[in-house]
Design an enzyme around this catalytic site. Structure first.
Site, PDB file in Angstrom:
ATOM      1  N   GLU A 145     -11.013   0.269  -3.592  1.00 54.01           N
ATOM      2  CA  GLU A 145     -10.521   0.796  -2.311  1.00 54.01           C
ATOM      3  C   GLU A 145      -9.279   1.641  -2.564  1.00 54.01           C
ATOM      4  O   GLU A 145      -8.920   1.903  -3.707  1.00 54.01           O
ATOM      5  CB  GLU A 145     -10.212  -0.367  -1.372  1.00 54.01           C
ATOM      6  CG  GLU A 145      -9.262  -1.383  -1.987  1.00 54.01           C
ATOM      7  CD  GLU A 145      -9.179  -2.717  -1.253  1.00 54.01           C
ATOM      8  OE1 GLU A 145      -9.980  -2.960  -0.351  1.00 54.01           O
ATOM      9  OE2 GLU A 145      -8.280  -3.503  -1.601  1.00 54.01           O
ATOM     10  N   ASP A 158       0.818  -1.212   0.000  1.00 52.31           N
ATOM     11  CA  ASP A 158       0.000   0.000   0.000  1.00 52.31           C
ATOM     12  C   ASP A 158       0.856   1.269   0.000  1.00 52.31           C
ATOM     13  O   ASP A 158       0.677   2.155   0.849  1.00 52.31           O
ATOM     14  CB  ASP A 158      -0.929   0.020   1.239  1.00 52.31           C
ATOM     15  CG  ASP A 158      -1.730  -1.265   1.395  1.00 52.31           C
ATOM     16  OD1 ASP A 158      -2.096  -1.856   0.372  1.00 52.31           O
ATOM     17  OD2 ASP A 158      -1.978  -1.673   2.536  1.00 52.31           O
TER      18      ASP A 158
HETATM   19  C1  6LW Z   1      -5.887  -2.275   2.079  1.00 49.98           C
HETATM   20  C2  6LW Z   1      -6.341  -2.177   0.710  1.00 49.98           C
HETATM   21  C3  6LW Z   1      -5.451  -3.099   0.060  1.00 49.98           C
HETATM   22  O1  6LW Z   1      -6.820  -1.757   2.929  1.00 49.98           O
HETATM   23  O2  6LW Z   1      -5.140  -4.081   0.919  1.00 49.98           O
HETATM   24  O3  6LW Z   1      -4.222  -3.664  -1.746  1.00 49.98           O
HETATM   25  C4  6LW Z   1      -5.661  -3.740   2.161  1.00 49.98           C
HETATM   26  N1  6LW Z   1      -5.029  -2.923  -1.104  1.00 49.98           N
HETATM   27  O4  6LW Z   1      -6.313  -0.918   0.181  1.00 49.98           O
HETATM   28  C5  6LW Z   1      -4.712  -4.153   3.216  1.00 49.98           C
HETATM   29  O5  6LW Z   1      -3.426  -3.659   2.982  1.00 49.98           O
END
Ligand code: 6LW
Length: 588
Positions: free
Chosen positions: A246, A72
């Site tokens: 997300e 991230d």
């Molecule tokens: C995080 C999300 C993600 O909340 O994995 O790859 C999750 N993206 O954005 C945990 O790191």
């Protein structure tokens, strides 16, 4: 003799009278060591991945830029300096801050969560709770990190005037629902937080159905100033994968707002999508060429596959060139397309150039395989870093300083100082907070950054009772780890013991794989080494520091992967000291 000298002499006499009976000295430290503790003279790490043995041209950099668990990524440029941060879940200190001026040489300069009282990483699941998906921004002399502490307080902002810290206590944002927030400072002075949460009420149609939202906030208190406005309802109608949409970021380029966010979940189907709008609150138009980055759909039998590319943050360098940092996984096995494949190096940070066409950015053309070597940015080269973050390297940690360097990790937040470092020794109390118990065990480790690596230590330890053990540890989470340490058996003989915990149904303190009565050196020291090669883990020891004897070979290293253990991290390896663990893990 003056009073001060008399007092000092009496203190020395009293202290020696009260000292534990077993005392010994270590050659390295030429000082008396406290026999109630475990002492580590050094920690060696050597990584040797085939992919990193390919020579790098002078004008190329190596992907990943940050090897080992660095998921991230988020990045900000301040003048000619670049600062990059990552998720750390329940590990402490949390959220590493890396600095670079050439985008190739990276140095960890601190951590955003570096004081125990800042954030409560107590009792939480180590590898899927805690701090994840942080985002960094800068405005008018202040650095901001916004993030979520999952199961430990929710959304918050910390600030600092210097990126190395000290970072502030958190400004909690109870009004902000969901996770993965990032800050956008608009050029009219307004401040926004874009984030991920479920669609309203009964509009959530399936578990992976999420949405992207924005609120305007007060730039100082981060209180909510506007409604929470849904920008993209991920839904299931888009021709690309919008599951678990997300980790959003907003950028403004030539007056247009760009909303970029990963979709597909953070594994095999991971990808990066982008939208644009003339108004921050929308309506956002999707890029017809989405996704702008993915490795999903490539042949699974490609060489040295990298999967799970996504969770990107894009930025412009001082030349006006655009780049993206993002996470990806170097997997060593993908049985039957099993998401996400096997890897113990965690989700790592990669970087690629971004190209613009017709007002849309692209990180990697569809069907292209992510390159391990990429042409360097056209920036003044920086001094090579003293501590490598990628490629093959060896490093000896010597514990010369009184404080630990910022890359060392603890399991959850330590609330007492049970370790001491300096004078070439790291000492730990073998405390009765044990691995496997979701507590705060005496363990200090570093990220395992290679598929193939050796790590070793010299431990000097005189277990005082059957309950104590100290040595080397390879950790995935509380339920998946290997210990390799010195302890005592029921006959008070010194033994070298290997324990494995391989799942929540396996005993809390693991099962004993091997136990060997050992005549440690007269100073109670021994060298311990683990060698990992993809799915295999070997354990050896040396009494003379030269010849190593194999104790167990070919142990199952897949338990150190998130494919087996769940959660979001890679393995962390280091040194531990425990009390109170013998009975349950014993063969007898
Ligand atoms: C995080 C999300 C993600 O909340 O994995 O790859 C999750 N993206 O954005 C945990 O790191």
């Amino acid at each position: 003799m003056n009073n001060k000298i008399i007092f000092t002499l009496i203190s020395i006499l009293l202290l020696s009278a009260c000292a534990p009976s077993k005392r010994y000295s270590s050659k390295e430290t030429s000082q008396t060591l406290d026999a109630s503790k475990a002492h580590f003279s050094w920690f060696d790490y050597a990584g040797n991945d085939d992919i990193f043995n390919k020579p790098l041209a002078a004008d190329e950099f190596q992907n990943p830029i940050l090897a080992g668990v660095h998921p991230d990524p988020s990045i900000v440029r301040v003048g000619k300096d670049y600062y990059l941060i990552n998720s750390t879940f329940g590990f402490f200190p949390g959220i590493p801050i890396y600095h670079s001026t050439d985008l190739v040489n990276w140095t960890q300069i601190g951590n955003a969560i570096h004081r125990p009282e800042q954030m409560p990483f107590d009792d939480i699941y180590l590898t899927n709770n805690g701090v994840y998906a942080p985002a960094i921004e800068y405005r008018d002399g202040i650095f901001y990190i916004i993030n979520t502490c999952v199961n430990c307080g929710g959304n918050f902002v910390v600030t600092a005037t210097g990126p190395a810290g000290p970072w502030s206590d958190p400004i909690w944002m109870p009004h902000l629902i969901g996770i993965d927030p990032s800050i956008f400072f608009d050029d009219d002075g307004k401040t926004y937080v874009v984030h991920h949460r479920d669609p309203e009420g009964d509009k959530k149609r399936y578990p992976a159905h999420t949405a992207l939202w924005v609120i305007e906030v007060d730039p100082v208190t981060f209180e909510q100033l506007s409604d929470d406005v849904m920008l993209v309802d991920a839904g299931d109608e888009a021709p690309w994968n919008t599951d678990y949409h997300e980790g959003p970021h907003i950028y403004k380029v030539d007056g247009t707002y760009y909303l970029s966010a990963p979709g597909g979940g953070t594994g095999y189907y991971h990808q990066q999508l982008i939208y644009r709008s003339d108004d921050i609150f929308g309506k956002y138009e999707p890029n017809p060429n989405n996704p702008i980055l993915t490795q999903f759909g490539l042949p699974d039998d490609r060489e040295n596959p990298v999967t799970a590319t996504g969770h990107a943050d894009m930025f412009e360098d001082t030349n006006g060139d655009w780049w993206a940092v993002f996470l990806a996984t170097r997997i060593y096995d993908l049985p039957d397309n099993q998401d996400p494949g096997y890897f113990h190096t965690g989700r790592e940070t990669f970087m690629l150039p971004v190209t613009w066409q017709d007002g849309w950015p692209t990180i990697l053309e569809k069907g292209e395989v992510l390159p391990y070597t990429v042409k360097k940015p056209n920036l003044p080269p920086a001094q090579p870093v003293s501590r490598a973050t990628t490629g093959n390297f060896t490093v000896r940690e010597q514990f010369t300083e009184k404080t630990l360097a910022p890359h060392w990790l603890f399991v959850r937040t330590p609330h007492s100082t049970w370790w001491q470092t300096g004078n070439n020794v790291l000492s730990m109390e073998p405390r009765n907070e044990r691995l496997g118990e979701r507590k705060q065990p005496s363990f200090i480790g570093r990220r395992l950054a290679h598929m193939k690596a050796s790590f070793s230590t010299k431990v000097t330890f005189s277990p005082q009772s059957i309950t104590e053990e100290a040595g080397l540890l390879a950790l995935q989470n509380d339920e998946h780890y290997y210990t390799f340490g010195l302890g005592l058996n029921k006959s008070d003989e010194t033994v070298l013991r290997i324990r494995q915990r391989a799942g929540k149904d396996s005993p809390t303190h693991g099962t004993v794989l091997a136990e060997k009565i050992i005549n440690a050196n007269s100073d109670n020291s021994i060298e311990l080494r683990m060698d990992i090669d993809k799915s295999q883990l070997d354990f050896s020891y040396s009494l003379d520091g030269k010849n190593y004897q194999l104790l167990v070979d070919n142990a199952d290293a897949k338990i150190l992967t998130s494919a087996v253990a769940g959660g979001f991290v890679g393995a962390v390896v280091g040194m531990y000291a425990e009390g109170g663990m013998y009975a349950e893990g014993s063969k007898e």
